[in-house]
Design an enzyme around this catalytic site. Structure first.
Site, PDB file in Angstrom:
ATOM      1  N   PHE A  47       0.837  -1.201   0.000  1.00 26.17           N
ATOM      2  CA  PHE A  47       0.000   0.000   0.000  1.00 26.17           C
ATOM      3  C   PHE A  47       0.869   1.246   0.000  1.00 26.17           C
ATOM      4  O   PHE A  47       2.034   1.229   0.399  1.00 26.17           O
ATOM      5  CB  PHE A  47      -0.948   0.018   1.210  1.00 26.17           C
ATOM      6  CG  PHE A  47      -0.251   0.004   2.549  1.00 26.17           C
ATOM      7  CD1 PHE A  47       0.088   1.185   3.195  1.00 26.17           C
ATOM      8  CD2 PHE A  47       0.066  -1.197   3.169  1.00 26.17           C
ATOM      9  CE1 PHE A  47       0.724   1.176   4.428  1.00 26.17           C
ATOM     10  CE2 PHE A  47       0.709  -1.223   4.408  1.00 26.17           C
ATOM     11  CZ  PHE A  47       1.030  -0.037   5.037  1.00 26.17           C
ATOM     12  N   CYS A  48       0.285   2.338  -0.498  1.00 27.51           N
ATOM     13  CA  CYS A  48       0.908   3.655  -0.440  1.00 27.51           C
ATOM     14  C   CYS A  48      -0.121   4.617   0.159  1.00 27.51           C
ATOM     15  O   CYS A  48      -0.953   4.201   0.966  1.00 27.51           O
ATOM     16  CB  CYS A  48       1.416   4.097  -1.806  1.00 27.51           C
ATOM     17  SG  CYS A  48       0.168   4.135  -3.115  1.00 27.51           S
ATOM     18  N   TRP A  49      -0.088   5.879  -0.216  1.00 29.91           N
ATOM     19  CA  TRP A  49      -0.981   6.850   0.419  1.00 29.91           C
ATOM     20  C   TRP A  49      -2.433   6.668  -0.020  1.00 29.91           C
ATOM     21  O   TRP A  49      -3.334   6.534   0.803  1.00 29.91           O
ATOM     22  CB  TRP A  49      -0.509   8.265   0.118  1.00 29.91           C
ATOM     23  CG  TRP A  49      -1.489   9.355   0.485  1.00 29.91           C
ATOM     24  CD1 TRP A  49      -1.947  10.349  -0.313  1.00 29.91           C
ATOM     25  CD2 TRP A  49      -2.128   9.563   1.759  1.00 29.91           C
ATOM     26  NE1 TRP A  49      -2.832  11.159   0.355  1.00 29.91           N
ATOM     27  CE2 TRP A  49      -2.957  10.699   1.638  1.00 29.91           C
ATOM     28  CE3 TRP A  49      -2.088   8.899   2.981  1.00 29.91           C
ATOM     29  CZ2 TRP A  49      -3.740  11.177   2.679  1.00 29.91           C
ATOM     30  CZ3 TRP A  49      -2.864   9.375   4.030  1.00 29.91           C
ATOM     31  CH2 TRP A  49      -3.673  10.506   3.871  1.00 29.91           C
TER      32      TRP A  49
END
Length: 368
Positions: free
Chosen positions: A94-96
């Site tokens: 995951f990222c932002w």
């Protein structure tokens, strides 16, 4: 092709122990807020992310993408190797916002044959879930709340009990702050987002009929406590630890080690100096400046912390209080262990949990 998963689907996978969550954002982003228990395997480090961001703003999307591809290509082998084989568990990256960084990471890992998912909405979606969950959270277990004048060793007692398998919610550890005006010295306090995620995770995992916590105010440093834990604190059994001031001074010196952060203690003292009687305040300030820390701590307890604590102590009714008059925090720990064992035996034998407080012994042989 990798599969996108929602936050509820991620939680289900975590509960089954089937995945490792991996935050592919930069180290500074990871430090500010992440999903508890996640690894940080950044696609870009802080400097690379800043450079790509600058290109995006000043030159355009294509230039930023080109630079990103250049950076990723150079580090691709080491990036993949960091994940390992993935044979035992899959990965959720995951990222932002579930954008290009997590999509790129998931695509590459999938091409290498690793079991991988991408979190829809990234940390942003997880944060929204945390906020909504905290709003409707109800803690069913009863709270046993450790009270005591500053330096009573409440935090160390809680952590020792937790290490022994006793259910404890350690709010100061989640905040990485000791809760006093000097509480951040030598530490790097966590922000609200990080605290909320840690608290919710522990609260949801709580399965016992009771838990121990410290009698905190509504705020620890800059972190605000959730309403659910504040209510439990007010309704809980109030356990008061009473130890001599000499033992409390030594506890504070052992924990804070003011000689290692002398200037920071002097600076923090300025925030409360005006609330203390002038001669005592002047003496405390001079003691801190000249390294007379035992004297400074003693005066701080006598003229600032103890009067405030005595005022707060009157808030709780007698029928919800247990007082331990002991010589030191080690003796208090022993008494609490004994109390918890008595509690278990009473419940096991069919005793009413609500009347257990009335049967607990006050050190010295008196009864409530």
């Amino acid at each position: 092709m990798f599969k996108d998963v929602s936050v509820p689907e991620l939680l289900a996978l975590q509960e089954k122990g089937k995945v490792i969550t991996v935050d592919v954002r930069s180290p500074s982003e990871f430090k500010r807020d992440t999903i508890p228990g996640s690894l940080n395997i950044p696609l870009f480090n802080d400097e690379e992310r800043a450079e790509i961001g600058t290109l995006y703003k000043k030159v355009g999307v294509d230039a930023a993408k080109k630079k990103g591809l250049e950076v990723v290509s150079a580090k691709l082998p080491s990036f993949i190797n960091t994940f390992g084989s993935g044979e035992e568990k899959g990965f959720v990256v995951f990222c932002w916002r579930g954008g290009m960084r997590s999509k790129t990471s998931a695509t590459v890992l999938d091409l290498m044959g690793l079991p991988v998912y991408r979190l829809q909405g990234g940390v942003r979606a997880y944060r929204q879930w945390v906020v909504k969950s905290l709003e409707r959270l109800e803690l069913k277990a009863e709270a046993i709340v450790l009270n005591g004048s500053t330096g009573s060793g409440k935090t160390s007692i809680l952590r020792e009990l937790k290490a022994e398998g006793i259910p404890v919610i350690d709010l100061e550890k989640m905040a990485n702050h000791r809760g006093s005006i000097f509480g951040q010295i030598g530490l790097e306090p966590n922000n609200q987002k990080f605290f909320d995620s840690q608290f919710l995770q522990e609260a949801l995992q709580l399965s016992s009929r009771y838990f121990l916590m410290e009698a905190e105010s509504k705020r620890i440093g800059k972190v605000m406590l959730p309403e659910s834990i504040i209510r439990k604190k007010e309704e809980g059994i109030q356990l008061f630890i009473d130890i001599p001031i000499e033992a409390r001074v030594q506890n504070i010196l052992d924990e804070y080690r003011p000689w290692e952060h002398q200037q920071k203690f002097i600076e923090a003292f300025q925030r409360i100096k005006r609330r203390i009687h002038t001669p005592a305040a002047t003496q405390i300030e001079n003691d801190l400046k000249f390294g007379r820390f035992e004297s400074a701590v003693t005066l701080l307890l006598q003229y600032y912390y103890d009067p405030r604590y005595r005022h707060k102590e009157k808030h709780f009714p007698q029928n919800r209080r247990i007082t331990l008059h002991v010589e030191n925090s080690e003796a208090a720990l022993d008494e609490i262990r004994s109390m918890l064992q008595n509690r278990k035996r009473t419940i096991k034998n069919g005793g009413n949990e609500s009347t257990i407080v009335e049967k607990q012994r006050i050190v010295g042989g008196n009864e409530l």
